[in-house]
Scaffold this active site. Structure first.
Site, PDB file in Angstrom:
ATOM      1  N   SER A  39       0.880  -1.213  -0.300  1.00 32.02           N
ATOM      2  CA  SER A  39       0.180   0.167  -0.123  1.00 32.02           C
ATOM      3  C   SER A  39       1.003   1.177   0.222  1.00 32.02           C
ATOM      4  O   SER A  39       1.760   1.364  -0.755  1.00 32.02           O
ATOM      5  CB  SER A  39      -1.016   0.213   1.170  1.00 32.02           C
ATOM      6  N   ASP A 160      -5.589  -4.018  -1.717  1.00 33.20           N
ATOM      7  CA  ASP A 160      -4.569  -3.656  -0.785  1.00 33.20           C
ATOM      8  C   ASP A 160      -3.963  -4.999   0.006  1.00 33.20           C
ATOM      9  O   ASP A 160      -4.253  -5.730   0.587  1.00 33.20           O
ATOM     10  CB  ASP A 160      -5.802  -3.095   0.504  1.00 33.20           C
TER      11      ASP A 160
END
Length: 282
Positions: A39, A160
């Site tokens: 991320s 993610d």
């Protein structure tokens, strides 16, 4: 520094702490042979690998009040809080150009962690295998459930990277790094609590039971990883850099003063640790 990894946690807007840390490392010409992130950690890491010393600050702070960067309007009109096209197309290609050539030519290995929505497992992509796909993979690694869309890549549905592996220390070890520098974006003493997932999240991702299952146990994985890190730190295998002061920046933050202060905190924290860090890397 041979067989030494740099592990970067995510954390949304809290990633500006990591940006500050990396700024100092770049000023000191400290480039570890292997970097892995998820991320926001991966996004910051890409500019580090490309040797773009000012880019993380520009992207994470200077543009944060741009209407397409982060807004409720984005959520209403595009069903995404962060403007993913703006972040992963307009910025790297036009407004804050990413040096793709320098990134590709860098000798260091760079690994981005993502989560496979179908299986709920971590999928890692190495720069050496996918040098041309960095922006797409970063976009996948940064796509937070409910506020960003799923990214289709490599025959997979990805989101993610922090869902399945929030601090990818074990992958770095698996890739051969006996020693690791780990940059955390939470204060020491923080442990993740179980999250309550409403009906909307279950309904929205009902065709991805693997990801839902991984989300449910994410707090356990996170806390177990922290405990593992602290044990490895005692053994001298891990060097942890983390916020020395209580965080005022939220996961999604638009206040430039708070973001700048956290960036500076990251810079100052690693500067204070410079001697110990150099001894660890020696």
């Amino acid at each position: 520094m041979k067989q030494t990894g740099l592990v970067l946690e995510g954390g949304g807007s809290r990633g500006v702490y990591t940006a500050g840390v990396l700024r100092y490392l770049m000023e000191q010409d400290i480039y570890l042979p292997y970097t892995i992130g998820v991320s926001a950690g991966a996004c910051n890491g890409s500019s580090y690998i490309a040797r773009q010393i000012d880019r993380n600050r520009t992207v994470n702070i200077d543009f944060v009040d741009h209407p397409e960067y982060l807004s409720i309007r984005n959520l209403i009109t595009k069903r995404q809080m962060f403007g993913m096209d703006f972040l992963f197309d307009t910025l790297p290609n036009k407004l804050a150009p990413f040096d793709f050539q320098a990134f590709e030519e860098a000798q260091e290995e760079f690994v981005i962690g993502t989560t496979d929505c179908v299986t709920g497992e971590s999928i890692y992509y190495k720069k050496s295998d996918y040098p041309k796909d960095v922006v797409t993979i970063l976009r996948a690694s940064s796509s937070i459930p409910l506020v960003a869309p799923i990214v289709k890549f490599d025959g997979r549905h990805l989101m993610d990277g922090g869902i399945a592996d929030p601090i990818p220390i074990k992958q770095s070890i698996k890739d051969g790094n006996q020693k690791n520098v780990v940059v955390l974006t939470r204060n020491k003493g923080y442990f993740k609590k179980p999250q309550s997932f409403g009906w909307y999240l279950r309904k929205k991702y009902q065709e991805y039971p693997g990801m839902l299952e991984t989300l449910e146990k994410r707090h356990q994985v996170y806390n177990e990883t922290l405990e593992y890190l602290f044990e490895e730190e005692k053994k001298g295998n891990v060097f942890i850099i983390g916020p020395s002061e209580k965080l005022k920046v939220k996961r999604i933050e638009k206040n430039k003063n708070r973001l700048t202060a956290l960036y500076q905190q990251g810079y100052n924290d690693v500067k204070q640790l410079e001697q110990q860090l150099n001894e660890f890397l020696a």
